[in-house]
Design a protein around this motif. Structure first.
Motif: not given
Ligand SMILES: C[S@@+](CC[C@H](N)C(=O)[O-])C[C@H]1O[C@@H](n2cnc3c(N)ncnc32)[C@H](O)[C@@H]1O
Length: 337
Positions: A32-39, A269-277, A279-284
């Motif tokens: 989840d690269l956007p997650r890593n970039e968030f941090y 983790t809203h669906p509009d935020a996990t669209l195209g992500n 890994p985020r859907d699989m993790q959270w």
């Protein structure tokens, strides 16, 4: 493994628990690269050459390495899992940060300020990514509040976040027919009291057809830099207005986390935020609770049908430990807001 299955030599002496932790959820989380970039972006705004970063839950050591790469003078990362602690040490060493990042293999609640002091005083920044699909499901506030109180120096910084559930209707309904066979009785067993996770059910809201029957509504806001365990209380009530007519099949729960100057950084983790992500859907993914009309006693769940403009009360009940919750939908506005 079956005795006739091939296992590469490199895996033969590794504990199964470690292989499972690495392969079941670590890859998805790290991908989840956007997650890593968030941090990374949040840390970039906070870290100075004076920073002493304390991480709860090192995992692979990824976030601690990011903190060190941004110039923190010292990083101490606590990791409860012995195998992962060893993996993190190896990765940190291989990346050349062995002299600046130290791993402590304990639960954070068992670490004392004296133990941290030997690495250079009190930590100035608390870093942790121990968020669950239901935000607090991995006891994030327990561990963060404990570390904040006992281990962090005065003025230390922590990330904040808010959780937003969204009532909605799924396009499918309960099981009734499969290949001409009636499975109706099965619906008498349908659990409309417990949260489930979309990832358990193997689907993604970001690519599923569904209709929202009411706008996303915040039910809980947690300030990780100030709130104490129990801030969620026993229950809360929120009034909703149905934006269209239909059957409410479920309530969806998702969250937002903020960081940075004026909360400019957001991870959700809203669906509009996990669209195209993926890994985020699989993790959270999202939390999901099926809804029935509890005002009617039926042998099967009674569909909760709403009219456009109808006022509804969303009741959110929290478990005492805060790690799970339950939604109930009632007719009429709440008198308790
Ligand atoms: C979701 S992973 C995050 C790993 C890494 N920080 C990352 O973001 O890639 C959380 C890790 O925290 C560890 N953990 C959770 N709560 C902890 C606690 N209170 N004390 C120590 N380790 C903890 C778990 O064993 C797990 O390895």
């Amino acid at each position: 493994m079956e005795s006739h299955f091939v296992v590469p030599r490199r895996l033969r002496d590794k504990p199964y628990e470690l292989i499972e932790a690495a392969n079941d959820w670590h890859y998805a989380m790290m991908n989840d690269l956007p997650r890593n970039e968030f941090y990374r972006s949040a840390l970039r705004q906070l870290i100075t050459p004076e920073s002493f970063v304390l991480e709860i839950g090192a995992g692979s050591g990824l976030l601690s390495i990011i903190a060190a790469s941004l110039g923190a003078r010292r990083v101490v990362a606590i990791e409860a899992n012995m195998h992962l602690a060893n993996v993190a040490r190896q990765i940190i060493h291989a990346n050349g940060y062995g002299d600046r990042i130290h791993i402590i293999n304990k639960m954070s609640t068992d670490v004392s300020p004296e133990e941290l002091a030997q690495y250079g005083g009190r930590p100035t920044l608390l870093l942790s990514e121990i968020l669950g699909t239901l935000l607090l499901g991995e006891s994030a506030l327990h561990y963060v509040a404990d570390a904040r109180r006992r281990l962090l120096g005065p003025g230390g910084a922590v990330v904040r976040r808010t959780k937003n559930p969204s009532p909605l209707a799924l396009s499918g309904g309960p099981t009734s027919q499969r290949q001409g066979i009636s499975l109706d009785y099965f619906n008498s067993l349908q659990d409309t009291t417990s949260m489930v996770f979309t990832k358990q059910y193997g689907f993604r809201f970001s690519s599923a057809a569904y209709t929202e029957l009411a706008p996303r509504t915040p039910v809980l806001a947690i300030d990780f830099s100030a709130d104490e365990v129990g801030v969620w209380g026993g229950e809360s009530r929120t009034t909703l207005r149905a934006t269209r007519a239909g059957t409410v099949h479920a309530v969806m729960a998702s969250w937002e986390v903020y960081a940075g100057e004026a909360d400019a950084l957001c991870m959700a983790t809203h669906p509009d935020a996990t669209l195209g992500n993926f890994p985020r859907d699989m993790q959270w993914g999202q939390g999901l609770q099926l809804i029935e009309d509890t005002s009617v006693d039926g042998a099967k769940p009674v569909p909760f049908v709403v009219q456009e403009g109808e006022l509804l009360t969303l009741v959110t009940r929290y478990s005492v430990d805060g790690v799970t919750l339950q939604f109930e939908l009632l007719r009429g506005a709440s008198s308790e807001e």
